[in-house]
Scaffold this motif. Sequence first.
Motif, PDB file in Angstrom:
ATOM      1  N   THR A  20      37.547  26.586  47.682  1.00 62.84           N
ATOM      2  CA  THR A  20      37.387  26.703  49.160  1.00 62.84           C
ATOM      3  C   THR A  20      37.833  28.052  49.472  1.00 62.84           C
ATOM      4  O   THR A  20      39.113  28.495  49.020  1.00 62.84           O
ATOM      5  N   GLU A  21      37.134  28.913  50.130  1.00 64.69           N
ATOM      6  CA  GLU A  21      37.521  30.355  50.415  1.00 64.69           C
ATOM      7  C   GLU A  21      37.457  30.639  51.732  1.00 64.69           C
ATOM      8  O   GLU A  21      36.450  30.329  52.523  1.00 64.69           O
ATOM      9  N   THR A  22      38.376  31.144  52.318  1.00 65.28           N
ATOM     10  CA  THR A  22      38.467  31.285  53.785  1.00 65.28           C
ATOM     11  C   THR A  22      38.113  32.716  54.094  1.00 65.28           C
ATOM     12  O   THR A  22      38.945  33.637  53.317  1.00 65.28           O
TER      13      THR A  22
ATOM     14  N   TYR B  32      36.109  38.718  48.219  1.00 64.90           N
ATOM     15  CA  TYR B  32      35.580  37.095  48.476  1.00 64.90           C
ATOM     16  C   TYR B  32      34.737  36.781  47.735  1.00 64.90           C
ATOM     17  O   TYR B  32      34.541  35.571  47.093  1.00 64.90           O
ATOM     18  N   PHE B  33      33.639  37.566  47.382  1.00 61.97           N
ATOM     19  CA  PHE B  33      32.385  37.482  46.819  1.00 61.97           C
ATOM     20  C   PHE B  33      32.856  37.022  45.310  1.00 61.97           C
ATOM     21  O   PHE B  33      32.431  35.929  44.911  1.00 61.97           O
TER      22      PHE B  33
ATOM     23  N   LYS C 222      34.380  29.884  56.471  1.00 57.24           N
ATOM     24  CA  LYS C 222      34.768  28.901  55.078  1.00 57.24           C
ATOM     25  C   LYS C 222      33.725  28.785  54.169  1.00 57.24           C
ATOM     26  O   LYS C 222      32.718  28.480  54.852  1.00 57.24           O
ATOM     27  N   VAL C 223      33.946  28.998  52.813  1.00 55.83           N
ATOM     28  CA  VAL C 223      32.807  28.758  51.733  1.00 55.83           C
ATOM     29  C   VAL C 223      33.395  27.789  50.886  1.00 55.83           C
ATOM     30  O   VAL C 223      34.310  27.731  50.454  1.00 55.83           O
TER      31      VAL C 223
ATOM     32  N   VAL D 295      30.644  27.168  58.307  1.00 59.97           N
ATOM     33  CA  VAL D 295      31.208  26.926  57.006  1.00 59.97           C
ATOM     34  C   VAL D 295      29.529  26.754  56.304  1.00 59.97           C
ATOM     35  O   VAL D 295      28.740  26.751  56.645  1.00 59.97           O
ATOM     36  N   SER D 296      29.955  27.307  54.847  1.00 56.73           N
ATOM     37  CA  SER D 296      28.534  27.166  53.963  1.00 56.73           C
ATOM     38  C   SER D 296      28.963  26.232  52.714  1.00 56.73           C
ATOM     39  O   SER D 296      30.298  26.142  52.257  1.00 56.73           O
ATOM     40  N   PHE D 297      27.962  25.614  52.398  1.00 53.68           N
ATOM     41  CA  PHE D 297      28.191  24.955  51.048  1.00 53.68           C
ATOM     42  C   PHE D 297      27.227  25.935  50.063  1.00 53.68           C
ATOM     43  O   PHE D 297      26.137  25.882  50.139  1.00 53.68           O
TER      44      PHE D 297
END
Lengths: 276, 258
Positions: free
Chosen positions: A243-245, A265-266, A229-230, A54-56
């Motif tokens: 939240t983007e999967t 997504y971007f 997941k972002v 995951v990224s924050f």
Amino acid sequence: MVQPIVDPTSPDSRSLDTAPLLEFDRVGLEYPFEGSMRRIIEEVTLSIRPSEFVSFVGPSGCGKTSILRMVSGLSPAPIGQIRYRGQKINKPLKNVGIAFQNPVLLPWRNTLNNVMLPLEIVQPYKRTFNQQKEQYIRMAQDLLSTVRLQDFQKQYPWQLSGGMRQRASLCRALIHQPEILLLDEPFGALDAFTREEMWTMLQALWMRVKCVGILITHDLREAVFLSDKVYVMSPRPSSIIYTETIDLPRPRTLEMELSDEFNHYFSNIRRHIHHN
Amino acid sequence: MKSFNLEKFFASKSAAFVLPFIATVLLFAIWELAVILLKIPPFNLPAPTNIFQSMVTFAPQILANSLRTLWTTMLGFALAVLVGVILGFMIGYSRVAYLTMYPLLVAFNTIPKAAIVPLLAIWFGANAIPATITAFLLAFFPIAVNVALGLDTVEPEMKDVLRSLGATQVETFQKVGWPHTLPYIFASLKIAASFAFIGTVISESVASNAGLGYLIVQATADFNVPLAFAALIVLAIMGVILYGFFVFLEKKVIYWAR
């Protein structure tokens, strides 16, 4: 016993386990500021499954780095709690790997010995370090060749480029097969070309170890490329606002960056970034 | 046709010895010339040839007093290294030790050591003890401060890496604290070595029965200025040799430092 390095093609028991490894339960953070407490993180609730990456992302000052410090237990969550396998984290976890923007390699050790540092400290490796040194050296060499540093084992940090140092730092973060890999803007100081190269190498390393990955970054493409997941954080006092999967197949390639899917997504994430 | 490449020579290792040597010879030559041309009397400024002559004439006295100064300095310096390193680690690692001792150390260090020598002479007599103590007092402070500074400058990220691996205090010290501090220790040793010489000579010139400081005071009292200069030059040579020794040791021990 040394755990074998996981073969990315075979199904792995860790990834089949679906119970969350980490749970954020209304995690908050405040700081004293000019006599009163200022809320930095409002409330974060989420959970991270084993071997999830995951990224924050979010504006600076929203407490991203604090999240890493709270997960690692270096500074446990003051409000709410983070649980690791159901246990509240209130002191430093032992089985984590960390890499920062500053690679902090030890200048008196060559690349190989820098990578092997965790094996001298973390159990069960420490116990058998002297007996099984040969095997451990091979483990380190194996990781170093994944990031194409096999010819730089004997070099000292000052003889390496910034990107090479960061690759060695990633190997050090992963050699002891941690369950959690924490990355605090690891590629923030690198140029764009080197950075993209690092993404593929980090992915290759991570796919071997299959641990939880938590990445803090300013680079949205980096987040999309690497993550399952972002999480997008709002400005202070921050919370997760989006939240983007990311459902791209792995291993991901730099060509995918040009695909419509990637850009979809971007832009989804980009739309939710607020500037303060 | 130029067969000798100057730039190549300047970059070479031998230049580090040849150039200072040339500078020294040149200095002495100018000095000699100035004394002759300006007709400076020897009891004001003796010519280098005069000084070397006196060095030969008084060789036994100079040798005996040099040895005395040398071992007194080395003893004081060794004590300074021991105490300085221990103190440095204490104030570097413990906040309580830092808060309680650091102001005292600074206050103590600001006292001119020459002012303490008469007291030391009352307590211990006019012998090697006040000189050893003065050498120690001058030399330990830079060592302690540098060790504490070395410990303090370990990158916080590095500390985090070790803590997150579950390293104990002792492991952190072994793997990071100690090696990180070594360059700081060596930097301070080079300074402290010259400080120790200064301390010894101050003390010898105020209260002692031997040593180069004592010799200089005696010689000037007899208007034997060439002998005083001879002693000064020996003192300088000893200081340079000790400095060179630590530079050599530094290159061997912390070859990785850049």
